[in-house]
Design an enzyme around this catalytic site. Structure first.
Site, PDB file in Angstrom:
ATOM      1  N   ALA A  69       0.858  -1.182   0.000  1.00 30.78           N
ATOM      2  CA  ALA A  69       0.000   0.000   0.000  1.00 30.78           C
ATOM      3  C   ALA A  69       0.897   1.236   0.000  1.00 30.78           C
ATOM      4  O   ALA A  69       2.053   1.178   0.448  1.00 30.78           O
ATOM      5  CB  ALA A  69      -0.893  -0.010   1.237  1.00 30.78           C
ATOM      6  N   GLY A 113       0.778  -5.126   1.009  1.00 25.89           N
ATOM      7  CA  GLY A 113      -0.368  -5.296   0.114  1.00 25.89           C
ATOM      8  C   GLY A 113      -0.007  -6.027  -1.180  1.00 25.89           C
ATOM      9  O   GLY A 113      -0.882  -6.627  -1.811  1.00 25.89           O
ATOM     10  N   GLU A 116      -0.337  -9.512  -0.297  1.00 22.96           N
ATOM     11  CA  GLU A 116      -1.771  -9.775  -0.078  1.00 22.96           C
ATOM     12  C   GLU A 116      -2.544  -9.864  -1.401  1.00 22.96           C
ATOM     13  O   GLU A 116      -3.493 -10.633  -1.521  1.00 22.96           O
ATOM     14  CB  GLU A 116      -2.356  -8.720   0.855  1.00 22.96           C
ATOM     15  CG  GLU A 116      -1.809  -8.892   2.279  1.00 22.96           C
ATOM     16  CD  GLU A 116      -2.131  -7.725   3.184  1.00 22.96           C
ATOM     17  OE1 GLU A 116      -1.664  -6.598   2.870  1.00 22.96           O
ATOM     18  OE2 GLU A 116      -2.848  -7.909   4.176  1.00 22.96           O
ATOM     19  N   GLU A 136       4.372  -4.721   7.476  1.00 26.18           N
ATOM     20  CA  GLU A 136       3.542  -3.702   8.133  1.00 26.18           C
ATOM     21  C   GLU A 136       3.927  -3.474   9.587  1.00 26.18           C
ATOM     22  O   GLU A 136       3.931  -2.351  10.078  1.00 26.18           O
ATOM     23  CB  GLU A 136       2.057  -4.102   8.074  1.00 26.18           C
ATOM     24  CG  GLU A 136       1.438  -4.010   6.692  1.00 26.18           C
ATOM     25  CD  GLU A 136       1.595  -5.274   5.860  1.00 26.18           C
ATOM     26  OE1 GLU A 136       2.409  -6.153   6.214  1.00 26.18           O
ATOM     27  OE2 GLU A 136       0.894  -5.375   4.832  1.00 26.18           O
TER      28      GLU A 136
HETATM   29  N1  CAA Z   1       4.555   3.357  -0.695  1.00 25.50           N
HETATM   30  C1  CAA Z   1       4.922   4.515  -1.271  1.00 25.50           C
HETATM   31  N2  CAA Z   1       6.067   4.642  -1.975  1.00 25.50           N
HETATM   32  C2  CAA Z   1       6.854   3.567  -2.086  1.00 25.50           C
HETATM   33  C3  CAA Z   1       6.531   2.328  -1.512  1.00 25.50           C
HETATM   34  C4  CAA Z   1       5.305   2.240  -0.788  1.00 25.50           C
HETATM   35  N3  CAA Z   1       4.884   1.087  -0.226  1.00 25.50           N
HETATM   36  N4  CAA Z   1       7.503   1.429  -1.784  1.00 25.50           N
HETATM   37  C5  CAA Z   1       8.421   2.104  -2.532  1.00 25.50           C
HETATM   38  N5  CAA Z   1       8.034   3.387  -2.714  1.00 25.50           N
HETATM   39  C6  CAA Z   1       8.738   4.443  -3.441  1.00 25.50           C
HETATM   40  C7  CAA Z   1       9.922   4.961  -2.634  1.00 25.50           C
HETATM   41  O1  CAA Z   1       9.487   5.911  -1.705  1.00 25.50           O
HETATM   42  C8  CAA Z   1      10.780   5.561  -3.732  1.00 25.50           C
HETATM   43  O2  CAA Z   1      10.241   6.797  -4.107  1.00 25.50           O
HETATM   44  P1  CAA Z   1      11.199   8.105  -4.243  1.00 25.50           P
HETATM   45  O3  CAA Z   1      12.144   7.741  -5.362  1.00 25.50           O
HETATM   46  O4  CAA Z   1      10.245   9.184  -4.576  1.00 25.50           O
HETATM   47  O5  CAA Z   1      11.885   8.252  -2.936  1.00 25.50           O
HETATM   48  C9  CAA Z   1      10.553   4.606  -4.903  1.00 25.50           C
HETATM   49  O6  CAA Z   1       9.327   3.907  -4.618  1.00 25.50           O
HETATM   50  C10 CAA Z   1      11.664   3.567  -5.034  1.00 25.50           C
HETATM   51  O7  CAA Z   1      11.799   2.900  -3.781  1.00 25.50           O
HETATM   52  P2  CAA Z   1      13.199   2.742  -3.001  1.00 25.50           P
HETATM   53  O8  CAA Z   1      14.113   3.881  -3.336  1.00 25.50           O
HETATM   54  O9  CAA Z   1      12.896   2.522  -1.558  1.00 25.50           O
HETATM   55  O10 CAA Z   1      13.738   1.403  -3.699  1.00 25.50           O
HETATM   56  P3  CAA Z   1      14.721   0.311  -3.061  1.00 25.50           P
HETATM   57  O11 CAA Z   1      15.064  -0.611  -4.188  1.00 25.50           O
HETATM   58  O12 CAA Z   1      15.807   0.958  -2.287  1.00 25.50           O
HETATM   59  O13 CAA Z   1      13.816  -0.492  -1.974  1.00 25.50           O
HETATM   60  C11 CAA Z   1      11.823  -1.635  -1.204  1.00 25.50           C
HETATM   61  C12 CAA Z   1      12.704  -1.230  -2.412  1.00 25.50           C
HETATM   62  C13 CAA Z   1      12.572  -2.597  -0.286  1.00 25.50           C
HETATM   63  C14 CAA Z   1      10.571  -2.305  -1.755  1.00 25.50           C
HETATM   64  C15 CAA Z   1      11.449  -0.384  -0.393  1.00 25.50           C
HETATM   65  O14 CAA Z   1      10.934   0.597  -1.305  1.00 25.50           O
HETATM   66  C16 CAA Z   1      10.420  -0.606   0.660  1.00 25.50           C
HETATM   67  O15 CAA Z   1      10.722  -1.108   1.735  1.00 25.50           O
HETATM   68  N6  CAA Z   1       9.134  -0.223   0.390  1.00 25.50           N
HETATM   69  C17 CAA Z   1       8.065  -0.332   1.351  1.00 25.50           C
HETATM   70  C18 CAA Z   1       7.619  -1.774   1.571  1.00 25.50           C
HETATM   71  C19 CAA Z   1       6.541  -1.846   2.618  1.00 25.50           C
HETATM   72  O16 CAA Z   1       6.736  -1.587   3.779  1.00 25.50           O
HETATM   73  N7  CAA Z   1       5.314  -2.232   2.184  1.00 25.50           N
HETATM   74  C20 CAA Z   1       4.202  -2.405   3.072  1.00 25.50           C
HETATM   75  C21 CAA Z   1       3.321  -1.216   2.960  1.00 25.50           C
HETATM   76  S1  CAA Z   1       2.037  -1.230   4.189  1.00 25.50           S
HETATM   77  C22 CAA Z   1       0.810  -2.170   3.537  1.00 25.50           C
HETATM   78  O17 CAA Z   1       0.921  -2.733   2.466  1.00 25.50           O
HETATM   79  C23 CAA Z   1      -0.440  -2.244   4.401  1.00 25.50           C
HETATM   80  C24 CAA Z   1      -1.413  -3.242   3.936  1.00 25.50           C
HETATM   81  O18 CAA Z   1      -1.494  -4.361   4.395  1.00 25.50           O
HETATM   82  C25 CAA Z   1      -2.339  -2.887   2.907  1.00 25.50           C
END
Ligand code: CAA
Length: 262
Positions: A69, A113, A116, A136
């Site tokens: 998400a 997500g 999921e 999460e």
């Molecule tokens: N939401 C918003 N933006 C996101 C994102 C997310 N879940 N995941 C990645 N992005 C964005 C980053 O902010 C970044 O944007 P900017 O260039 O503007 O800064 C861009 O995508 C590229 O990401 P990274 O620079 O972080 O890329 P990376 O290769 O270094 O890392 C990653 C990749 C490990 C996937 C890392 O992006 C990450 O940890 N993302 C979040 C993962 C996460 O926690 N997901 C769970 C979300 S909560 C959820 O899903 C609740 C639910 O149950 C519905």
């Protein structure tokens, strides 16, 4: 093929009846923002209601299926926003109500997500670089799209708890071992393999395929006795169809069946 801003729909497969739906928001690793989910929901319903599509393959990019998400969108929200309006996840369950088979082809990150979404699909194929997980807990929330409910049904309590309590990542192979993924392929071959699978399913009567999916799903939604009752009635109902008559006649006559879909 047709596109909205964050979703691409491509017609593919040997009989041109497979819908390849691609999440396409590369700047945010396919993070599932409202707009993306709205467009995904619209595309899924369009394919569901178009009888020239028999099977769906859902994929992302080689780097990310979906990184979860959209955290930046969620960061601004208060309890009252998500509880009272209760529309934050409004479009998410469209996928779990699609009656045509949905195959997830997961390359790269499928976190939160993203995992999921894969759990909502009927069959999950993964590329060897795929990464699953429920991170999460590490950002102060919990899985909200079925993770805490579907993992225990797919695996067992101990594995589901470990995944949801630690946020640890699972490799494609780990995900196969715990039963989320059915097969792992080299990244470059993944979509082609998912389409080959879709073709094998699409060779069958769409009416009967839909009935199979409904029956298998009742194993996840009911007790064993209720599920067996659902299966028995659905089995009996196939005897009211032309495709059941045609399938059995074709077997006896040693020829390929010609499905009419009724
Ligand atoms: N939401 C918003 N933006 C996101 C994102 C997310 N879940 N995941 C990645 N992005 C964005 C980053 O902010 C970044 O944007 P900017 O260039 O503007 O800064 C861009 O995508 C590229 O990401 P990274 O620079 O972080 O890329 P990376 O290769 O270094 O890392 C990653 C990749 C490990 C996937 C890392 O992006 C990450 O940890 N993302 C979040 C993962 C996460 O926690 N997901 C769970 C979300 S909560 C959820 O899903 C609740 C639910 O149950 C519905």
């Amino acid at each position: 093929s047709s596109s909205s801003e964050m979703i691409t729909l491509t017609r593919t497969g040997a009989a041109e009846n497979v819908a390849l739906i691609t999440l396409n928001r590369p700047t945010a690793l396919n993070a599932l923002c409202r707009q993306l989910m709205q467009e995904l929901s619209e595309t899924l319903l369009k394919v569901e209601h178009d009888s020239t599509y028999n099977v769906i393959v859902l994929t992302g990019s080689e780097k990310a299926f979906a990184a979860g998400a959209d955290i930046k969108e969620m960061a601004k929200l208060e309890f009252a926003d998500v509880f009272q309006k209760d529309d934050f996840f409004a479009n998410w369950d469209t996928l779990s109500h699609i009656t045509k088979p949905v195959i997830a082809a997961v390359n790269g990150f499928a976190l939160g997500g993203g995992t999921e979404l894969a759990l909502m699909c009927d069959i999950v194929y993964a590329g060897e670089n795929a990464v699953f997980g429920q991170p999460e807990v590490s950002i102060g929330t919990i899985p909200g799209l079925g993770g805490t409910q579907r993992w225990p049904r797919f695996t067992n309590k101990s594995i589901a708890m470990e995944i949801c309590l630690t946020g640890d990542r699972l490799s494609a192979q780990d995900a196969k071992e715990v039963g989320l993924v059915s097969k792992v392929f080299p990244t470059q071959q993944l979509i082609a393999e998912a389409v080959i699978l879709a073709d094998r399913i699409a060779k069958n009567s769409p009416l009967i395929v839909k009935t199979v999916k409904k029956s298998v799903n009742s194993a996840y939604e009911t007790s064993l006795n209720q599920g067996l009752e659902v299966e028995k009635h659905l089995f009996q109902s196939t005897f009211a169809t032309n495709d059941r008559r045609e399938g059995m006649a074709a077997f006896s006559e040693k020829r390929a069946a010609k499905w009419s879909g009724n």
